[in-house]
Design a protein around this motif. Structure first.
Motif, PDB file in Angstrom:
ATOM      1  N   ALA A  91     -32.242  29.912  56.618  1.00 27.44           N
ATOM      2  CA  ALA A  91     -31.110  29.903  55.683  1.00 27.44           C
ATOM      3  C   ALA A  91     -30.009  30.848  56.163  1.00 27.44           C
ATOM      4  O   ALA A  91     -30.291  31.916  56.701  1.00 27.44           O
ATOM      5  N   PRO A  92     -28.750  30.484  55.954  1.00 27.28           N
ATOM      6  CA  PRO A  92     -27.644  31.384  56.301  1.00 27.28           C
ATOM      7  C   PRO A  92     -27.703  32.641  55.435  1.00 27.28           C
ATOM      8  O   PRO A  92     -28.450  32.699  54.453  1.00 27.28           O
ATOM      9  N   PRO A  93     -26.911  33.661  55.751  1.00 26.35           N
ATOM     10  CA  PRO A  93     -26.878  34.871  54.929  1.00 26.35           C
ATOM     11  C   PRO A  93     -26.564  34.546  53.467  1.00 26.35           C
ATOM     12  O   PRO A  93     -25.777  33.641  53.175  1.00 26.35           O
ATOM     13  N   ALA A  94     -27.183  35.295  52.562  1.00 23.71           N
ATOM     14  CA  ALA A  94     -27.037  35.026  51.128  1.00 23.71           C
ATOM     15  C   ALA A  94     -25.585  35.005  50.687  1.00 23.71           C
ATOM     16  O   ALA A  94     -25.170  34.117  49.930  1.00 23.71           O
ATOM     17  N   GLU A  95     -24.788  35.962  51.161  1.00 19.10           N
ATOM     18  CA  GLU A  95     -23.398  36.038  50.712  1.00 19.10           C
ATOM     19  C   GLU A  95     -22.600  34.800  51.122  1.00 19.10           C
ATOM     20  O   GLU A  95     -21.672  34.378  50.426  1.00 19.10           O
ATOM     21  N   TYR A  96     -22.985  34.197  52.253  1.00 19.33           N
ATOM     22  CA  TYR A  96     -22.270  33.000  52.708  1.00 19.33           C
ATOM     23  C   TYR A  96     -22.635  31.802  51.844  1.00 19.33           C
ATOM     24  O   TYR A  96     -21.778  31.008  51.460  1.00 19.33           O
ATOM     25  N   VAL A  97     -23.932  31.671  51.528  1.00 12.43           N
ATOM     26  CA  VAL A  97     -24.376  30.568  50.669  1.00 12.43           C
ATOM     27  C   VAL A  97     -23.785  30.727  49.271  1.00 12.43           C
ATOM     28  O   VAL A  97     -23.350  29.746  48.653  1.00 12.43           O
ATOM     29  N   VAL A  98     -23.759  31.954  48.767  1.00 10.43           N
ATOM     30  CA  VAL A  98     -23.164  32.203  47.453  1.00 10.43           C
ATOM     31  C   VAL A  98     -21.696  31.765  47.448  1.00 10.43           C
ATOM     32  O   VAL A  98     -21.228  31.131  46.492  1.00 10.43           O
ATOM     33  N   ALA A  99     -20.977  32.076  48.503  1.00  7.16           N
ATOM     34  CA  ALA A  99     -19.561  31.683  48.588  1.00  7.16           C
ATOM     35  C   ALA A  99     -19.418  30.162  48.559  1.00  7.16           C
ATOM     36  O   ALA A  99     -18.509  29.632  47.914  1.00  7.16           O
ATOM     37  N   LEU A 100     -20.313  29.457  49.239  1.00  6.18           N
ATOM     38  CA  LEU A 100     -20.258  27.997  49.240  1.00  6.18           C
ATOM     39  C   LEU A 100     -20.572  27.438  47.857  1.00  6.18           C
ATOM     40  O   LEU A 100     -19.927  26.482  47.393  1.00  6.18           O
TER      41      LEU A 100
END
Length: 204
Positions: A91-100
């Motif tokens: 999984a990509p970094p949490a902050e990046y997924v949250v942004a998406l």
């Protein structure tokens, strides 16, 4: 033109009407994805995940799933959120997924709104914010998301941070149940049975 290349890519992958050429098929799909075709990025993710027409490649599959999400695919964005919740190493970094997820939610994607609200309620990946979570669940519920409808039913039935409103709870449970949500169906049945028992006691 892009759609034609997309179709030709699959013909090459399958050897239908043309000589089997998986390399050419993949190249055509990649060109379509680079030209902004989300469907092509999703197709590449599926091919590398399943290994149906090309050798399975988890890293390539993850890369194309991320690309599809970046291109605006709500389904791909939720798949990344699922991977994050599973603590998948890919999984990509949490902050990046949250942004998406936040972007999809802001664009009106009810499933993304429900997922973000759940994270806000639990303080998972984001700061805990029960008020924003309830607002998010309500938006998602009004957008037709069964999970959010059932969750609103729970909140209104139990008075979790709000006044108890069994009539409204029953409405949301019913909407979720009509979409096949098992938990809402059970809650609705129990609520109506309890109401029936109360009515019987009052009549007696």
């Amino acid at each position: 033109v892009v759609e034609g290349r997309y179709n030709l890519g699959f013909l090459n992958l399958r050897g239908l009407g043309v000589e089997l050429n998986t390399g050419q098929g993949v190249q055509l799909l990649e060109e379509c994805a680079q030209d902004g075709m989300v469907q092509a990025a999703l197709a590449l993710h599926e091919q590398y995940s399943s290994g149906l027409y090309v050798p399975a490649d988890p890293e390539a599959a993850a890369r194309w799933l991320l690309r599809a999400a970046e291109m605006g695919s709500g389904g791909a964005t939720l798949a990344l959120a699922d991977a994050l919740d599973r603590r998948d190493a890919a999984a990509p970094p949490a902050e990046y997924v949250v942004a998406l997820i936040e972007r999809s939610a802001a664009q009106g994607d009810a499933a993304a709104q429900a997922r973000l609200a759940l994270w806000q309620l639990e303080g998972r990946h984001v700061a805990r914010d029960a008020r924003q979570a309830m607002l998010g669940f309500e938006r998602a519920a009004r957008g037709g998301n069964a999970f959010a409808q059932a969750r609103l039913g729970d909140v209104l039935a139990t008075g979790e941070g709000v006044e108890v409103d069994r009539v409204a709870a029953e409405i949301w449970y019913e909407r979720a149940a009509l979409q096949g949500h098992a938990g809402a169906t059970l809650a609705l049945t129990n609520m109506r049975m309890a109401a029936g028992a109360d009515a019987t006691q009052l009549a007696a």
